[in-house]
Design a protein around this motif. Sequence first.
Motif, PDB file in Angstrom:
ATOM      1  N   GLU A 171      -2.252 -32.691  -5.522  1.00  0.00           N
ATOM      2  CA  GLU A 171      -1.257 -32.018  -4.682  1.00  0.00           C
ATOM      3  C   GLU A 171      -1.257 -32.559  -3.262  1.00  0.00           C
ATOM      4  O   GLU A 171      -0.219 -32.606  -2.599  1.00  0.00           O
ATOM      5  CB  GLU A 171      -1.528 -30.511  -4.679  1.00  0.00           C
ATOM      6  CG  GLU A 171      -1.442 -29.836  -6.048  1.00  0.00           C
ATOM      7  CD  GLU A 171      -0.023 -29.810  -6.584  1.00  0.00           C
ATOM      8  OE1 GLU A 171       0.915 -30.098  -5.804  1.00  0.00           O
ATOM      9  OE2 GLU A 171       0.146 -29.499  -7.773  1.00  0.00           O
ATOM     10  N   GLU A 172      -2.441 -32.978  -2.772  1.00  0.00           N
ATOM     11  CA  GLU A 172      -2.507 -33.434  -1.384  1.00  0.00           C
ATOM     12  C   GLU A 172      -1.763 -34.749  -1.177  1.00  0.00           C
ATOM     13  O   GLU A 172      -1.435 -35.111  -0.041  1.00  0.00           O
ATOM     14  CB  GLU A 172      -3.971 -33.601  -0.949  1.00  0.00           C
ATOM     15  CG  GLU A 172      -4.732 -34.693  -1.689  1.00  0.00           C
ATOM     16  CD  GLU A 172      -5.281 -34.240  -3.029  1.00  0.00           C
ATOM     17  OE1 GLU A 172      -5.999 -35.033  -3.664  1.00  0.00           O
ATOM     18  OE2 GLU A 172      -4.978 -33.095  -3.428  1.00  0.00           O
ATOM     19  N   LYS A 173      -1.460 -35.466  -2.287  1.00  0.00           N
ATOM     20  CA  LYS A 173      -0.750 -36.739  -2.165  1.00  0.00           C
ATOM     21  C   LYS A 173       0.756 -36.591  -2.367  1.00  0.00           C
ATOM     22  O   LYS A 173       1.477 -37.592  -2.339  1.00  0.00           O
ATOM     23  CB  LYS A 173      -1.310 -37.737  -3.176  1.00  0.00           C
ATOM     24  CG  LYS A 173      -2.753 -38.115  -2.918  1.00  0.00           C
ATOM     25  CD  LYS A 173      -3.234 -39.181  -3.880  1.00  0.00           C
ATOM     26  CE  LYS A 173      -4.672 -39.574  -3.590  1.00  0.00           C
ATOM     27  NZ  LYS A 173      -5.167 -40.628  -4.514  1.00  0.00           N
ATOM     28  N   GLY A 174       1.210 -35.359  -2.596  1.00  0.00           N
ATOM     29  CA  GLY A 174       2.643 -35.123  -2.708  1.00  0.00           C
ATOM     30  C   GLY A 174       3.253 -35.753  -3.942  1.00  0.00           C
ATOM     31  O   GLY A 174       2.635 -35.818  -5.008  1.00  0.00           O
ATOM     32  N   PRO A 175       4.494 -36.241  -3.820  1.00  0.00           N
ATOM     33  CA  PRO A 175       5.174 -36.850  -4.976  1.00  0.00           C
ATOM     34  C   PRO A 175       4.418 -38.044  -5.553  1.00  0.00           C
ATOM     35  O   PRO A 175       4.449 -38.272  -6.766  1.00  0.00           O
ATOM     36  CB  PRO A 175       6.526 -37.279  -4.399  1.00  0.00           C
ATOM     37  CG  PRO A 175       6.735 -36.404  -3.212  1.00  0.00           C
ATOM     38  CD  PRO A 175       5.377 -36.162  -2.649  1.00  0.00           C
TER      39      PRO A 175
END
Length: 341
Positions: free
Chosen positions: A229-233
């Motif tokens: 989730e911390e890296k986004g898409p």
Amino acid sequence: MCAAAWNEAEIVEFLRPDKNEQNLFVTNLPKTLTEAAKYESLFEVFSAFGLIHEIQVIQSNAALVADTLRDDASTNCDVADPEAKAAEGLCMHYAFVKYFSAISAAKAVESLNRKWMMEGHLLRVQHANSANAPAHNSVPLYVSQCRTLANHFLGFNGWSSKIVKLESFSIPDSATLNLLSDLAEDHEDSASFVPGEDQMCYTCTVQLSFPRHGITCHGTGTATVKKAEEKGPAGTMMAAGYAKKAALQRATEDAFSRVVLIILPSGKVAVEQVREDPPGCGIVIQDVTAELVSVTCLPDETSDVEDEEEQEVEEQEEEDAQGASDMLAHLASGPESSMAT
């Protein structure tokens, strides 16, 4: 396995070779060599008898070696008290050599037991005698080992594979839940097979074809990977890629586990399917490129400005050239016009 059995057909499965008939116990390795040197020497010699699954070089404890020496008083160590000999550390190294074929293992024992020396040590080669050896192999080979085994006996053109289906899912149906349950039994991290909102879940169906033998079978595999989730898409895309790869690998392993190789005494190889295809595999080939991200190329405004500037420069150069031409023409006709006047 006796030498007479070499003239019989053998069944080779795409499963991990855990039977004692496929596993050799090599003792009296010299301790002067490094582990890498022992491995290289063992592989070079034992691979001449067949395809090897793995070689393990181990430094043993004295009790295990003493038990081995006690079984045969005529071993190369040549001592009356094997426990004392082992305690001296002169026979502290041994190895396990696993073959895919039990016949290959039997030939290695016949040819190498007390007939091959390594650094002055006459080695003892015998079948392993593990009480924990399963009656029937049940763990599928890794996909890379499946391909190696198929290429060894069938050749690179003797088989092929293709993806029949590769799709994501969020809420599994009953069939997928059963598949997840089966996969969880073979993996310690069974919790990772429970799909959730923070995971990318993919299921895959692979078709294996053996055209020379008229055999076609299918395998299925499912995998889930937690999103970063911390890296986004980007994290979601990475999780999807890993899940697709894992599902493909497991589907290929499952497909290979449904067939066996029959090695005939003449050296020819036959292929037979021993397990039925999983339900729902008779479907049309899916175009997996449909899930690829489409990219639209937008016009580059910078290049348009550069094109306009280049066009203005060209027009200006043409005007200057025309002006110079007119001037030359006027100068050429100037004296005649003056005389006429």
